[in-house]
Design a protein around this motif. Structure first.
Motif, PDB file in Angstrom:
ATOM      1  N   ASP A 139       0.837  -1.213   0.095  1.00  0.00           N
ATOM      2  CA  ASP A 139      -0.069   0.054   0.005  1.00  0.00           C
ATOM      3  C   ASP A 139       1.105   1.074  -0.015  1.00  0.00           C
ATOM      4  N   ALA A 140       1.915   1.239   1.136  1.00  0.00           N
ATOM      5  CA  ALA A 140       2.446   2.554   1.265  1.00  0.00           C
ATOM      6  C   ALA A 140       3.330   2.890   0.040  1.00  0.00           C
ATOM      7  N   ILE A 141       3.694   1.866  -0.873  1.00  0.00           N
ATOM      8  CA  ILE A 141       4.398   2.150  -2.039  1.00  0.00           C
ATOM      9  C   ILE A 141       3.993   3.318  -2.894  1.00  0.00           C
ATOM     10  N   ARG A 142       2.693   3.505  -2.829  1.00  0.00           N
ATOM     11  CA  ARG A 142       2.249   4.327  -3.447  1.00  0.00           C
ATOM     12  C   ARG A 142       2.293   5.815  -2.827  1.00  0.00           C
ATOM     13  N   VAL A 143       2.618   5.967  -1.595  1.00  0.00           N
ATOM     14  CA  VAL A 143       2.645   7.371  -1.045  1.00  0.00           C
ATOM     15  C   VAL A 143       3.772   8.289  -1.964  1.00  0.00           C
ATOM     16  N   PRO A 144       5.025   7.700  -2.055  1.00  0.00           N
ATOM     17  CA  PRO A 144       5.936   8.588  -2.747  1.00  0.00           C
ATOM     18  C   PRO A 144       5.467   9.011  -4.225  1.00  0.00           C
ATOM     19  N   LEU A 145       4.743   7.992  -4.719  1.00  0.00           N
ATOM     20  CA  LEU A 145       4.442   8.151  -6.459  1.00  0.00           C
ATOM     21  C   LEU A 145       3.277   9.236  -6.213  1.00  0.00           C
ATOM     22  N   TYR A 146       2.474   9.488  -5.345  1.00  0.00           N
ATOM     23  CA  TYR A 146       1.445  10.515  -5.506  1.00  0.00           C
ATOM     24  C   TYR A 146       2.102  11.727  -5.024  1.00  0.00           C
ATOM     25  N   VAL A 147       2.879  11.706  -4.133  1.00  0.00           N
ATOM     26  CA  VAL A 147       3.785  13.162  -3.533  1.00  0.00           C
ATOM     27  C   VAL A 147       4.525  13.558  -4.796  1.00  0.00           C
ATOM     28  N   LYS A 148       5.261  12.651  -5.428  1.00  0.00           N
ATOM     29  CA  LYS A 148       6.164  13.226  -6.648  1.00  0.00           C
ATOM     30  C   LYS A 148       5.017  13.722  -7.721  1.00  0.00           C
ATOM     31  N   TRP A 149       4.090  12.938  -7.945  1.00  0.00           N
ATOM     32  CA  TRP A 149       3.099  13.249  -9.029  1.00  0.00           C
ATOM     33  C   TRP A 149       2.591  14.631  -8.807  1.00  0.00           C
ATOM     34  N   ALA A 150       2.489  14.968  -7.625  1.00  0.00           N
ATOM     35  CA  ALA A 150       1.682  16.613  -7.456  1.00  0.00           C
ATOM     36  C   ALA A 150       2.872  17.377  -7.550  1.00  0.00           C
ATOM     37  N   GLN A 151       4.076  17.170  -6.796  1.00  0.00           N
ATOM     38  CA  GLN A 151       5.034  18.002  -6.672  1.00  0.00           C
ATOM     39  C   GLN A 151       6.638  17.188  -6.867  1.00  0.00           C
ATOM     40  N   PRO A 152       7.138  17.239  -8.030  1.00  0.00           N
ATOM     41  CA  PRO A 152       8.055  16.670  -8.202  1.00  0.00           C
ATOM     42  C   PRO A 152       9.297  16.877  -7.130  1.00  0.00           C
ATOM     43  N   ALA A 153       9.639  18.039  -6.690  1.00  0.00           N
ATOM     44  CA  ALA A 153      10.581  18.349  -5.888  1.00  0.00           C
ATOM     45  C   ALA A 153      10.342  18.353  -4.297  1.00  0.00           C
ATOM     46  N   SER A 154       9.326  17.657  -3.970  1.00  0.00           N
ATOM     47  CA  SER A 154       8.803  17.839  -2.784  1.00  0.00           C
ATOM     48  C   SER A 154       9.814  17.251  -1.674  1.00  0.00           C
ATOM     49  N   PRO A 155      10.080  18.136  -0.612  1.00  0.00           N
ATOM     50  CA  PRO A 155      10.902  17.360   0.454  1.00  0.00           C
ATOM     51  C   PRO A 155      10.396  16.366   1.127  1.00  0.00           C
ATOM     52  N   LEU A 198       9.935  -1.615  -8.316  1.00  0.00           N
ATOM     53  CA  LEU A 198      11.078  -0.814  -8.825  1.00  0.00           C
ATOM     54  C   LEU A 198      10.595   0.304  -9.520  1.00  0.00           C
ATOM     55  N   ALA A 199       9.670   0.416 -10.213  1.00  0.00           N
ATOM     56  CA  ALA A 199       9.437   1.557 -11.092  1.00  0.00           C
ATOM     57  C   ALA A 199       8.934   2.386 -10.197  1.00  0.00           C
ATOM     58  N   VAL A 200       8.278   2.283  -9.036  1.00  0.00           N
ATOM     59  CA  VAL A 200       7.947   3.615  -8.172  1.00  0.00           C
ATOM     60  C   VAL A 200       9.471   3.942  -7.495  1.00  0.00           C
ATOM     61  N   ARG A 201      10.214   2.799  -7.402  1.00  0.00           N
ATOM     62  CA  ARG A 201      11.728   3.328  -6.529  1.00  0.00           C
ATOM     63  C   ARG A 201      12.199   4.252  -7.465  1.00  0.00           C
ATOM     64  N   ASP A 202      12.379   3.733  -8.977  1.00  0.00           N
ATOM     65  CA  ASP A 202      13.213   4.649  -9.720  1.00  0.00           C
ATOM     66  C   ASP A 202      12.665   5.953 -10.126  1.00  0.00           C
ATOM     67  N   PHE A 203      11.293   5.992 -10.167  1.00  0.00           N
ATOM     68  CA  PHE A 203      10.440   7.290 -10.500  1.00  0.00           C
ATOM     69  C   PHE A 203      10.929   8.186  -9.232  1.00  0.00           C
ATOM     70  N   THR A 204      10.806   7.918  -8.076  1.00  0.00           N
ATOM     71  CA  THR A 204      11.167   8.609  -6.857  1.00  0.00           C
ATOM     72  C   THR A 204      12.354   9.028  -6.673  1.00  0.00           C
ATOM     73  N   MET A 205      13.653   8.257  -7.114  1.00  0.00           N
ATOM     74  CA  MET A 205      15.057   8.551  -7.030  1.00  0.00           C
ATOM     75  C   MET A 205      15.229   9.365  -8.389  1.00  0.00           C
ATOM     76  N   GLY A 206      14.521   9.520  -9.222  1.00  0.00           N
ATOM     77  CA  GLY A 206      15.063  10.208 -10.278  1.00  0.00           C
ATOM     78  C   GLY A 206      15.765   9.222 -11.457  1.00  0.00           C
TER      79      GLY A 206
END
Length: 329
Positions: free
Chosen positions: A239-255, A293-301
């Motif tokens: 479930d929580a794997i989607r958290v960084p996905l949605y955070v970055k989707w909304a704000q790519p440089a979010s802290p 892995l796709a979410v990981r790669d997306f989150t880490m650029g």
């Protein structure tokens, strides 16, 4: 003149090639998971269907300009899952059960994605009926699932069973920030801004243990404390794997992305655990692959260029994560 014509032919060829590639992942996804009647099947869960999957696929159809598939998916969803009393949706459909809908509760991530896809569809195809339907769903979500608790504006995961009076159980992967942003712009209601702002504040409080990651399910107590919910394993997992996905989707440089990059950065890409217990720090005995892995790669650029590859062995959830990452990018 010959050189110019040759260049034009090459450019046209590249355009045609791009369009073919752009639709290939969606075509693969439909071929694997979309039934003829518009139902999306969860191949990792006995081919049941969820509002989550219906909403995911509706959004994919919009982004691929596939109105025929959109109407098919939305038509099945509306006919089979929409609760006529609330306007929201029964969260799970089991085609082989005597009663395909045993649990009459809703799931707000599915409701949100359905409303969001309708909003996008109405805008893209200039179709007012989609916008009207989206507005009705978001109105019902606010009326039935959004509460003020412990000084925060929160969206409960479902209308029933999550408000336990002294605490509420929340699923941070239901904080779909880019959808809430679009609903705020559409409606101009302050509730959506409050959900965004308080959701971000809660994610900071949900940094548990050595990993500093949220659990799949989190309890918010009346005094403002947050803990991993005792009713579920204390894991940062599927479930929580989607958290960084949605955070970055909304704000790519979010802290807010920092804890995820920091934790995953402890491991090489192919040796990143699929989940971790955020209380004991025990990692999964197997590694990330596919959509994780796709979410990981997306989150880490580090996401490779090009369309996602939906393999014949890939299950519904892994493929869906890959497709969502592609949409977010």
């Amino acid at each position: 003149m010959w050189q110019r014509s040759k260049t034009l032919v090459l450019m046209l060829g590249l355009l045609v090639s791009y369009q073919a590639v752009a639709g290939s992942a969606w075509d693969s996804y439909k071929g694997r998971f979309l039934m003829a009647d518009g139902r999306i099947i969860d191949t990792g869960n006995n081919s049941v269907s969820h509002t989550e999957g219906q909403g995911f696929a509706m959004m994919m159809a919009v982004r691929n300009n596939d109105r025929a598939s959109f109407d098919k998916i939305w038509g099945w969803t509306k006919k089979n899952l929409q609760n006529p009393e609330t306007g929201l949706f029964y969260w799970r459909y089991n085609p082989v059960a005597a009663d395909p809908i045993v649990d009459k509760n809703n799931a707000t991530d599915g409701d949100t994605f359905i409303a969001w896809a309708l909003l996008k569809a109405g805008t893209q195809w200039n179709e007012n009926k989609y916008l009207t339907e989206s507005d009705a769903i978001t109105k019902a979500l606010v009326a039935r699932n959004v509460i003020s608790f412990a000084g925060y504006r929160v969206m409960l995961p479902g209308a029933k069973g999550f408000n336990l009076n002294s605490y509420v159980n929340l699923n941070p992967s239901y904080f779909i920030f880019p959808a809430w942003e679009d609903f705020a712009q559409r409606s101009h209601l302050t509730v959506w801004r409050e959900l965004i702002n308080d959701g971000q504040k809660l994610l900071v409080k949900m940094r548990f243990g050595n990993t500093q990651l949220p659990a799949d399910w989190v309890s918010l107590y009346a005094d403002g404390r947050v803990t991993p919910a005792k009713e579920w394993p204390a894991r940062f997992s599927y479930d929580a794997i989607r958290v960084p996905l949605y955070v970055k989707w909304a704000q790519p440089a979010s802290p807010l992305l920092a804890p995820y990059s920091a934790y995953w950065g402890r491991f090489t890409r192919t040796q990143t655990p699929a989940w971790v217990n955020i209380t004991t720090n025990d990692p999964a005995p197997y590694m990330m692959d596919g959509g994780l892995l796709a979410v990981r790669d997306f989150t880490m650029g580090q996401l490779p260029a090009g369309e996602p590859q939906i393999t014949i062995k890939e299950d519904y959830y892994s493929a869906s994560l890959k497709m969502l990452v592609s949409l977010a990018r």
